[in-house]
Scaffold this motif. Structure first.
Motif, PDB file in Angstrom:
ATOM      1  N   SER A  53       0.840  -1.199   0.000  1.00  0.00           N
ATOM      2  CA  SER A  53       0.000   0.000   0.000  1.00  0.00           C
ATOM      3  C   SER A  53       0.876   1.251   0.000  1.00  0.00           C
ATOM      4  CB  SER A  53      -0.919  -0.015   1.222  1.00  0.00           C
ATOM      5  OG  SER A  53      -1.668   1.172   1.280  1.00  0.00           O
ATOM      6  N   LYS A  54       1.921   1.258   0.848  1.00  0.00           N
ATOM      7  CA  LYS A  54       2.817   2.417   0.918  1.00  0.00           C
ATOM      8  C   LYS A  54       3.624   2.538  -0.375  1.00  0.00           C
ATOM      9  CE  LYS A  54       2.993   4.793   3.893  1.00  0.00           C
ATOM     10  NZ  LYS A  54       2.308   6.090   4.144  1.00  0.00           N
ATOM     11  N   LEU A  55       4.074   1.419  -0.928  1.00  0.00           N
ATOM     12  CA  LEU A  55       4.837   1.458  -2.184  1.00  0.00           C
ATOM     13  C   LEU A  55       3.973   1.958  -3.342  1.00  0.00           C
ATOM     14  CD1 LEU A  55       6.999  -1.788  -1.894  1.00  0.00           C
ATOM     15  CD2 LEU A  55       7.766   0.600  -1.684  1.00  0.00           C
ATOM     16  N   ASP A  56       2.674   1.657  -3.305  1.00  0.00           N
ATOM     17  CA  ASP A  56       1.756   2.201  -4.317  1.00  0.00           C
ATOM     18  C   ASP A  56       1.677   3.723  -4.193  1.00  0.00           C
ATOM     19  OD1 ASP A  56       1.204  -0.312  -5.363  1.00  0.00           O
ATOM     20  OD2 ASP A  56      -0.727  -0.523  -4.314  1.00  0.00           O
ATOM     21  N   GLU A  57       1.679   4.235  -2.956  1.00  0.00           N
ATOM     22  CA  GLU A  57       1.684   5.684  -2.739  1.00  0.00           C
ATOM     23  C   GLU A  57       2.966   6.308  -3.306  1.00  0.00           C
ATOM     24  OE1 GLU A  57       0.659   7.335   1.160  1.00  0.00           O
ATOM     25  OE2 GLU A  57      -0.096   5.336   1.700  1.00  0.00           O
ATOM     26  N   VAL A  58       4.097   5.654  -3.043  1.00  0.00           N
ATOM     27  CA  VAL A  58       5.378   6.159  -3.552  1.00  0.00           C
ATOM     28  C   VAL A  58       5.345   6.224  -5.078  1.00  0.00           C
ATOM     29  CG1 VAL A  58       7.869   5.705  -3.754  1.00  0.00           C
ATOM     30  CG2 VAL A  58       6.703   5.306  -1.572  1.00  0.00           C
ATOM     31  N   ALA A  59       4.921   5.133  -5.706  1.00  0.00           N
ATOM     32  CA  ALA A  59       4.900   5.077  -7.168  1.00  0.00           C
ATOM     33  C   ALA A  59       3.950   6.127  -7.756  1.00  0.00           C
ATOM     34  CB  ALA A  59       4.512   3.675  -7.637  1.00  0.00           C
ATOM     35  N   ALA A  60       2.770   6.278  -7.156  1.00  0.00           N
ATOM     36  CA  ALA A  60       1.807   7.276  -7.651  1.00  0.00           C
ATOM     37  C   ALA A  60       2.358   8.695  -7.496  1.00  0.00           C
ATOM     38  CB  ALA A  60       0.478   7.134  -6.915  1.00  0.00           C
ATOM     39  N   ALA A  61       2.970   8.971  -6.362  1.00  0.00           N
ATOM     40  CA  ALA A  61       3.533  10.308  -6.133  1.00  0.00           C
ATOM     41  C   ALA A  61       4.674  10.583  -7.106  1.00  0.00           C
ATOM     42  CB  ALA A  61       4.015  10.436  -4.689  1.00  0.00           C
ATOM     43  N   GLU A  62       5.519   9.584  -7.332  1.00  0.00           N
ATOM     44  CA  GLU A  62       6.641   9.790  -8.250  1.00  0.00           C
ATOM     45  C   GLU A  62       6.164   9.920  -9.696  1.00  0.00           C
ATOM     46  OE1 GLU A  62      11.081   8.091  -9.219  1.00  0.00           O
ATOM     47  OE2 GLU A  62       9.966   7.248  -7.551  1.00  0.00           O
ATOM     48  N   LYS A  63       5.134   9.175 -10.060  1.00  0.00           N
ATOM     49  CA  LYS A  63       4.569   9.280 -11.413  1.00  0.00           C
ATOM     50  C   LYS A  63       4.012  10.694 -11.640  1.00  0.00           C
ATOM     51  CE  LYS A  63       1.587   6.843 -14.612  1.00  0.00           C
ATOM     52  NZ  LYS A  63       0.702   5.689 -14.826  1.00  0.00           N
ATOM     53  N   ALA A  64       3.316  11.223 -10.646  1.00  0.00           N
ATOM     54  CA  ALA A  64       2.779  12.588 -10.742  1.00  0.00           C
ATOM     55  C   ALA A  64       3.912  13.609 -10.792  1.00  0.00           C
ATOM     56  CB  ALA A  64       1.850  12.868  -9.565  1.00  0.00           C
ATOM     57  N   TYR A  65       4.934  13.390  -9.988  1.00  0.00           N
ATOM     58  CA  TYR A  65       6.115  14.265  -9.966  1.00  0.00           C
ATOM     59  C   TYR A  65       6.775  14.291 -11.354  1.00  0.00           C
ATOM     60  CZ  TYR A  65      10.893  15.687  -8.691  1.00  0.00           C
ATOM     61  OH  TYR A  65      12.117  16.305  -8.614  1.00  0.00           O
ATOM     62  N   ASN A  66       6.977  13.119 -11.937  1.00  0.00           N
ATOM     63  CA  ASN A  66       7.611  13.040 -13.256  1.00  0.00           C
ATOM     64  C   ASN A  66       6.794  13.783 -14.319  1.00  0.00           C
ATOM     65  OD1 ASN A  66       9.646  11.434 -12.178  1.00  0.00           O
ATOM     66  ND2 ASN A  66       8.677   9.522 -12.793  1.00  0.00           N
ATOM     67  N   ALA A  67       5.481  13.637 -14.252  1.00  0.00           N
ATOM     68  CA  ALA A  67       4.612  14.334 -15.213  1.00  0.00           C
ATOM     69  C   ALA A  67       4.631  15.845 -14.971  1.00  0.00           C
ATOM     70  CB  ALA A  67       3.190  13.796 -15.120  1.00  0.00           C
ATOM     71  N   LYS A  68       4.541  16.239 -13.722  1.00  0.00           N
ATOM     72  CA  LYS A  68       4.502  17.666 -13.370  1.00  0.00           C
ATOM     73  C   LYS A  68       5.758  18.394 -13.857  1.00  0.00           C
ATOM     74  CE  LYS A  68       4.039  20.750  -9.359  1.00  0.00           C
ATOM     75  NZ  LYS A  68       3.784  20.795  -7.899  1.00  0.00           N
ATOM     76  N   TYR A  69       6.911  17.763 -13.682  1.00  0.00           N
ATOM     77  CA  TYR A  69       8.174  18.412 -14.040  1.00  0.00           C
ATOM     78  C   TYR A  69       8.715  17.941 -15.396  1.00  0.00           C
ATOM     79  CZ  TYR A  69       7.796  20.177  -9.373  1.00  0.00           C
ATOM     80  OH  TYR A  69       7.319  20.821  -8.240  1.00  0.00           O
ATOM     81  N   GLN A  70       7.890  17.194 -16.129  1.00  0.00           N
ATOM     82  CA  GLN A  70       8.215  16.732 -17.483  1.00  0.00           C
ATOM     83  C   GLN A  70       9.591  16.062 -17.540  1.00  0.00           C
ATOM     84  OE1 GLN A  70       7.635  20.233 -19.907  1.00  0.00           O
ATOM     85  NE2 GLN A  70       5.413  20.100 -19.731  1.00  0.00           N
ATOM     86  N   LEU A  71       9.813  15.123 -16.622  1.00  0.00           N
ATOM     87  CA  LEU A  71      11.086  14.429 -16.549  1.00  0.00           C
ATOM     88  C   LEU A  71      11.131  13.260 -17.514  1.00  0.00           C
ATOM     89  CD1 LEU A  71      11.626  14.418 -12.688  1.00  0.00           C
ATOM     90  CD2 LEU A  71      12.491  16.026 -14.383  1.00  0.00           C
ATOM     91  N   VAL A  72      12.323  12.901 -17.889  1.00  0.00           N
ATOM     92  CA  VAL A  72      12.561  11.739 -18.741  1.00  0.00           C
ATOM     93  C   VAL A  72      13.599  10.862 -18.053  1.00  0.00           C
ATOM     94  CG1 VAL A  72      11.995  12.915 -20.888  1.00  0.00           C
ATOM     95  CG2 VAL A  72      14.337  12.927 -20.076  1.00  0.00           C
ATOM     96  N   SER A  73      13.640   9.608 -18.454  1.00  0.00           N
ATOM     97  CA  SER A  73      14.635   8.691 -17.900  1.00  0.00           C
ATOM     98  C   SER A  73      14.987   7.670 -18.961  1.00  0.00           C
ATOM     99  CB  SER A  73      14.101   7.990 -16.646  1.00  0.00           C
ATOM    100  OG  SER A  73      13.069   7.085 -16.982  1.00  0.00           O
ATOM    101  N   THR A  74      15.973   6.858 -18.633  1.00  0.00           N
ATOM    102  CA  THR A  74      16.327   5.765 -19.540  1.00  0.00           C
ATOM    103  C   THR A  74      15.215   4.731 -19.488  1.00  0.00           C
ATOM    104  OG1 THR A  74      17.553   4.682 -17.772  1.00  0.00           O
ATOM    105  CG2 THR A  74      18.811   6.121 -19.269  1.00  0.00           C
ATOM    106  N   CYS A  75      15.107   3.938 -20.523  1.00  0.00           N
ATOM    107  CA  CYS A  75      13.975   3.020 -20.631  1.00  0.00           C
ATOM    108  C   CYS A  75      14.359   1.551 -20.472  1.00  0.00           C
ATOM    109  CB  CYS A  75      13.266   3.227 -21.969  1.00  0.00           C
ATOM    110  SG  CYS A  75      12.482   4.848 -22.102  1.00  0.00           S
ATOM    111  N   GLU A  76      15.489   1.275 -19.823  1.00  0.00           N
ATOM    112  CA  GLU A  76      15.829  -0.125 -19.613  1.00  0.00           C
ATOM    113  C   GLU A  76      14.916  -0.703 -18.535  1.00  0.00           C
ATOM    114  OE1 GLU A  76      18.315   1.783 -16.377  1.00  0.00           O
ATOM    115  OE2 GLU A  76      17.923   2.309 -18.431  1.00  0.00           O
ATOM    116  N   PHE A  77      14.685  -2.006 -18.624  1.00  0.00           N
ATOM    117  CA  PHE A  77      13.844  -2.671 -17.635  1.00  0.00           C
ATOM    118  C   PHE A  77      14.728  -3.175 -16.511  1.00  0.00           C
ATOM    119  CE2 PHE A  77      11.622  -6.305 -15.790  1.00  0.00           C
ATOM    120  CZ  PHE A  77      10.447  -5.682 -15.428  1.00  0.00           C
TER     121      PHE A  77
END
Length: 143
Positions: free
Chosen positions: A103-127
């Motif tokens: 549940s907490k890790l889902d919060e982290v992922a959702a917050a980071e996803k919103a952060y990335n969108a808000k600041y238009q961040l990019v990253s490498t795409c390796e899995f």
């Protein structure tokens, strides 16, 4: 003999083409505020909130208490801009409240996803694959 104007022109051209060296922080999947001098206070504050959630998730994990490697797990942490986790945290499923952790890790992922969108961040795409985990002396570790 070169004229002073030619020497100055060459110096300016060389300076304009010189790039600053990369440091180890520049290779991270999600740029951390503070590593960039132009990061806004708002961005730094938003990242601090994500780090707080992440620390709360880590506080739920317990690595000890597993006598068998089959009870050890690795859980994805974060959400890189191109998708997938930033890293994995190792824990013992016998001694960790897995429902609370996820549940907490889902919060982290959702917050980071919103952060990335808000600041238009990019990253490498390796899995990034989860690590192999095993119990050593009753403590789960990543290999």
């Amino acid at each position: 003999m070169r004229s002073p104007i030619v020497t100055i022109a060459i110096s300016v051209a060389v300076a304009a083409c010189t790039r600053a060296p990369l440091n180890s922080e520049d290779t991270s999947a999600t740029p951390r505020p503070g590593s960039n001098a132009t990061a806004s206070a708002s961005q730094q504050s938003d990242w601090a909130a994500i780090e707080k959630l992440e620390q709360q998730a880590k506080g739920i994990t317990k690595a000890s208490g597993c006598s068998s490697s089959s009870d050890c797990r690795a859980a994805a942490v974060g959400s890189r801009a191109c998708g997938g986790p930033r890293y994995y945290v190792t824990y013992c499923a016998r001694s960790t409240d897995s429902a609370a952790l996820y549940s907490k890790l889902d919060e982290v992922a959702a917050a980071e996803k919103a952060y990335n969108a808000k600041y238009q961040l990019v990253s490498t795409c390796e899995f990034r694959m989860p690590p192999t985990v095993e119990s050593e002396g009753g403590v789960c570790t990543a290999k």
